[in-house]
Design a protein around this motif. Structure first.
Motif, PDB file in Angstrom:
ATOM      1  N   LEU A 291      -4.567  -9.038  -5.807  1.00  0.00           N
ATOM      2  CA  LEU A 291      -3.571  -8.685  -6.823  1.00  0.00           C
ATOM      3  C   LEU A 291      -2.188  -9.204  -6.432  1.00  0.00           C
ATOM      4  CD1 LEU A 291      -4.702  -5.044  -7.666  1.00  0.00           C
ATOM      5  CD2 LEU A 291      -5.030  -7.103  -9.061  1.00  0.00           C
TER       6      LEU A 291
ATOM      7  N   ILE B 187       2.099   1.698  -3.614  1.00  0.00           N
ATOM      8  CA  ILE B 187       1.084   2.146  -4.562  1.00  0.00           C
ATOM      9  C   ILE B 187       0.348   3.397  -4.075  1.00  0.00           C
ATOM     10  CG2 ILE B 187       0.802  -0.158  -5.524  1.00  0.00           C
ATOM     11  CD1 ILE B 187      -1.833  -0.426  -4.091  1.00  0.00           C
TER      12      ILE B 187
ATOM     13  N   LEU C 189      -8.864  -6.275  -2.481  1.00  0.00           N
ATOM     14  CA  LEU C 189      -8.428  -6.237  -3.879  1.00  0.00           C
ATOM     15  C   LEU C 189      -6.904  -6.286  -3.974  1.00  0.00           C
ATOM     16  CD1 LEU C 189      -8.768  -5.800  -6.943  1.00  0.00           C
ATOM     17  CD2 LEU C 189      -8.872  -3.335  -6.453  1.00  0.00           C
ATOM     18  N   ILE C 190      -6.222  -5.522  -3.151  1.00  0.00           N
ATOM     19  CA  ILE C 190      -4.756  -5.486  -3.180  1.00  0.00           C
ATOM     20  C   ILE C 190      -4.180  -6.844  -2.800  1.00  0.00           C
ATOM     21  CG2 ILE C 190      -2.700  -4.426  -2.146  1.00  0.00           C
ATOM     22  CD1 ILE C 190      -4.462  -1.821  -1.900  1.00  0.00           C
TER      23      ILE C 190
ATOM     24  N   TRP D 136      -1.690  -3.472 -12.232  1.00  0.00           N
ATOM     25  CA  TRP D 136      -3.040  -4.032 -12.299  1.00  0.00           C
ATOM     26  C   TRP D 136      -4.035  -3.182 -11.515  1.00  0.00           C
ATOM     27  CZ3 TRP D 136      -0.934  -9.555 -11.133  1.00  0.00           C
ATOM     28  CH2 TRP D 136      -0.389 -10.096 -12.308  1.00  0.00           C
ATOM     29  N   TYR D 137      -3.601  -2.589 -10.417  1.00  0.00           N
ATOM     30  CA  TYR D 137      -4.476  -1.737  -9.602  1.00  0.00           C
ATOM     31  C   TYR D 137      -4.893  -0.488 -10.375  1.00  0.00           C
ATOM     32  CZ  TYR D 137      -6.142   0.893  -5.544  1.00  0.00           C
ATOM     33  OH  TYR D 137      -6.900   1.615  -4.657  1.00  0.00           O
ATOM     34  N   GLU D 138      -3.939   0.113 -11.069  1.00  0.00           N
ATOM     35  CA  GLU D 138      -4.205   1.358 -11.783  1.00  0.00           C
ATOM     36  C   GLU D 138      -4.795   1.140 -13.177  1.00  0.00           C
ATOM     37  OE1 GLU D 138      -0.502   3.491 -11.685  1.00  0.00           O
ATOM     38  OE2 GLU D 138      -0.857   4.179  -9.633  1.00  0.00           O
TER      39      GLU D 138
ATOM     40  N   ASP E  81      -9.709  -0.890  -0.256  1.00  0.00           N
ATOM     41  CA  ASP E  81      -9.243  -1.789  -1.313  1.00  0.00           C
ATOM     42  C   ASP E  81      -8.302  -2.884  -0.826  1.00  0.00           C
ATOM     43  OD1 ASP E  81     -10.737  -0.431  -3.188  1.00  0.00           O
ATOM     44  OD2 ASP E  81      -9.068   0.768  -3.950  1.00  0.00           O
TER      45      ASP E  81
ATOM     46  N   VAL F 279       1.369  -5.383  -8.991  1.00  0.00           N
ATOM     47  CA  VAL F 279       0.198  -4.939  -8.233  1.00  0.00           C
ATOM     48  C   VAL F 279      -0.199  -3.523  -8.631  1.00  0.00           C
ATOM     49  CG1 VAL F 279      -0.684  -4.340  -5.939  1.00  0.00           C
ATOM     50  CG2 VAL F 279       0.531  -6.496  -6.284  1.00  0.00           C
ATOM     51  N   ILE F 280       0.762  -2.604  -8.680  1.00  0.00           N
ATOM     52  CA  ILE F 280       0.404  -1.217  -9.012  1.00  0.00           C
ATOM     53  C   ILE F 280      -0.108  -1.126 -10.449  1.00  0.00           C
ATOM     54  CG2 ILE F 280       2.681  -0.398  -9.762  1.00  0.00           C
ATOM     55  CD1 ILE F 280       1.997   2.258  -8.305  1.00  0.00           C
TER      56      ILE F 280
ATOM     57  N   ARG G 182      -7.313  -1.251 -14.533  1.00  0.00           N
ATOM     58  CA  ARG G 182      -8.318  -2.304 -14.408  1.00  0.00           C
ATOM     59  C   ARG G 182      -9.119  -2.493 -15.683  1.00  0.00           C
ATOM     60  NH1 ARG G 182     -10.402  -0.814  -8.358  1.00  0.00           N
ATOM     61  NH2 ARG G 182      -8.419   0.131  -7.798  1.00  0.00           N
TER      62      ARG G 182
ATOM     63  N   LYS H 149       0.825  -1.206   0.000  1.00  0.00           N
ATOM     64  CA  LYS H 149       0.000   0.000   0.000  1.00  0.00           C
ATOM     65  C   LYS H 149       0.861   1.258   0.000  1.00  0.00           C
ATOM     66  CE  LYS H 149      -3.732   0.111   2.525  1.00  0.00           C
ATOM     67  NZ  LYS H 149      -4.698  -0.056   3.632  1.00  0.00           N
TER      68      LYS H 149
END
Length: 95
Positions: free
Chosen positions: A24, A10, A20-21, A57-59, A17, A54-55, A61, A7
């Motif tokens: 990911l 990112i 979700l994190i 895929w997080y950013e 989230d 992770v960052i 979507r 966290k």
């Protein structure tokens, strides 16, 4: 790797989230494993690869266009995967 470490990377300072994190992170571990990389949280490169995936895929979507941001992460991640695959054990042995 702790959720808080991801966290921080990112830049997410709320808990909405977290699930979700975590998902990911698990997907990133699976991605690296399928690429021939064993789980190794002692390796800084391994941890960086997890955070990068992770960052990304997080950013991103939604569908990513060819030639956009995905190309830069693709190149960086490919370089890290090669290092982890062929040099990781040698580095750790010297520590």
């Amino acid at each position: 790797m702790e959720l808080s470490e991801i966290k921080e990377y990112i830049r997410v300072d709320y808990d909405d989230d977290d699930e979700l994190i975590e998902e990911l992170k698990g997907a990133a571990e699976e991605y690296l494993f399928n690429a021939g990389i064993e789980v190794n949280y002692k390796s800084r490169l391994y941890k960086l690869a997890i955070k990068m995936l992770v960052i990304h895929w997080y950013e991103n979507r939604e569908t990513v266009l060819i030639g956009s941001l995905s190309k830069s992460i693709e190149y960086s991640l490919a370089a890290i995967l090669k290092q982890l695959r062929y040099c990781g054990e040698n580095y750790e042995a010297k520590q």
